[in-house]
Design a protein around this motif. Structure first.
Motif, short mmCIF file in Angstrom:
data_model
loop_
_atom_site.label_atom_id
_atom_site.label_comp_id
_atom_site.label_asym_id
_atom_site.label_seq_id
_atom_site.Cartn_x
_atom_site.Cartn_y
_atom_site.Cartn_z
N ARG A 145 48.84 74.45 -21.79
CA ARG A 145 48.73 75.04 -23.05
C ARG A 145 47.60 75.22 -22.87
O ARG A 145 46.59 74.25 -23.34
N SER A 195 46.24 82.53 -21.45
CA SER A 195 47.51 82.12 -22.34
C SER A 195 48.59 83.20 -21.88
O SER A 195 49.42 83.03 -20.91
N ASP A 255 43.32 83.97 -25.29
CA ASP A 255 44.69 84.97 -24.39
C ASP A 255 44.92 85.12 -23.39
O ASP A 255 45.74 85.55 -22.86
#
Length: 306
Positions: free
Chosen positions: A59, A51, A48
């Motif tokens: 990705r 990301s 997370d």
């Protein structure tokens, strides 16, 4: 920045890697409809954080699933197959992923340790005494270091994304600092003796240091999840001596030993804290910021009774 691993592995794992190569046609090419570089992290919390920094340019995937216990995780051939296709593997380091060194030995994949630059806090007791506490991400201030390491690693991977990664990092670090400040401010009214965080696992050393809390736990690392009578008794003595108003336990282990401490001392069971894993998307802590905000508010509510 980069480390590459290419060593001999045990026969069973080598066989798994060979089988993976056969299953994938010995190819590491991604599908033509997705040419984004792939980053694989060891567990969901890191995925997370990565990301957020990556935005839509990379990705990001996690080897472990939501709710998994990271310390004693056993990688599968599927994990090896996915990681062999990655452009970058990210792990926490600080001896958290005991399985990770062997896992990456036979993978010719770039690798970064996200905790590089964190000042370690050593574990103080039991068999792990003197080894670094691996849970550095439980301090939002340390996660700022994680973010900086990711910006550098992602920029090497995707130089054209440098400004995007840096912009994402600045905004994210502002949110991290706000969570830290919220906790410090909320704890100011608690008497110093009672300003203690008592948990099942010793996963909060960095958070307690940065927030001005004392720390006590039943066991130091979740690799040993069975509380001994001596550990429980010592925790009971600490809670009584310091009149600690509330005690807590983590989501990936049984809370029964801590419920025993609460019952013996009259302290409240303050609730469940999240450390090693995020929840599913519809759960209470689907992101790292949700996790640290949940834990902050649970700790404050337990200790203040509000």
């Amino acid at each position: 920045m980069w480390t590459r691993y290419r060593f001999e592995w045990g026969s069973a794992v080598v066989a798994a890697v060979v089988a993976v190569g056969v299953l994938t046609g010995c190819s590491t090419d991604k599908s033509s409809d997705d040419d984004k570089p792939t980053v694989v992290t060891t567990f969901t919390v890191l995925a997370d954080i990565a990301s957020v920094v990556a935005g839509d340019r990379l990705r990001v995937e996690s080897i472990t699933k939501p709710g998994a216990e990271i310390h004693g995780y056993e990688p599968t051939p599927g994990d090896i197959r996915r990681s062999a296709k990655a452009d970058l593997i990210v792990d926490n380091g600080l001896n958290l992923e005991s399985w990770f060194g062997q896992f990456v030995q036979s993978l010719d994949v770039k690798h970064v340790v996200i905790s590089d630059g964190v000042t370690p806090i050593d574990i103080a007791s039991d068999a792990y005494a003197g080894k670094p506490n691996p849970h550095a991400w439980m301090s939002p201030l340390n996660v700022e270091i994680y973010v900086d390491n990711l910006v550098r690693a992602f920029t090497e991977l995707d130089p054209d994304g440098k400004s995007a990664f840096e912009g994402n990092a600045v905004a994210y670090k502002e949110q991290l600092r706000a969570v830290h400040d919220e906790l410090v401010k909320a704890l100011r009214g608690i008497p110093e003796k009672q300003r203690a965080l008592v948990t099942c696992e010793g996963a909060f050393s960095y958070l307690t240091r940065d927030a001005g809390l004392s720390e006590r736990y039943i066991w130091p690392v979740n690799a040993e999840q069975q509380a001994t009578p001596k550990q429980v008794s010592a925790t009971i003595d600490y809670v009584r001596a310091n009149q600690v108003p509330a005690v807590f336990c983590e989501s990936t282990v049984s809370n029964k030993p801590m419920k025993q401490v609460a019952s013996a001392t009259g302290a409240r069971f303050g609730g469940t804290l999240y450390v090693d894993s995020l929840s599913e998307a519809n759960g209470p802590v689907p992101t790292y910021l949700d996790l640290i905000r949940h834990d902050t508010r649970t700790i404050v509510s337990g200790l203040t009774g509000r």
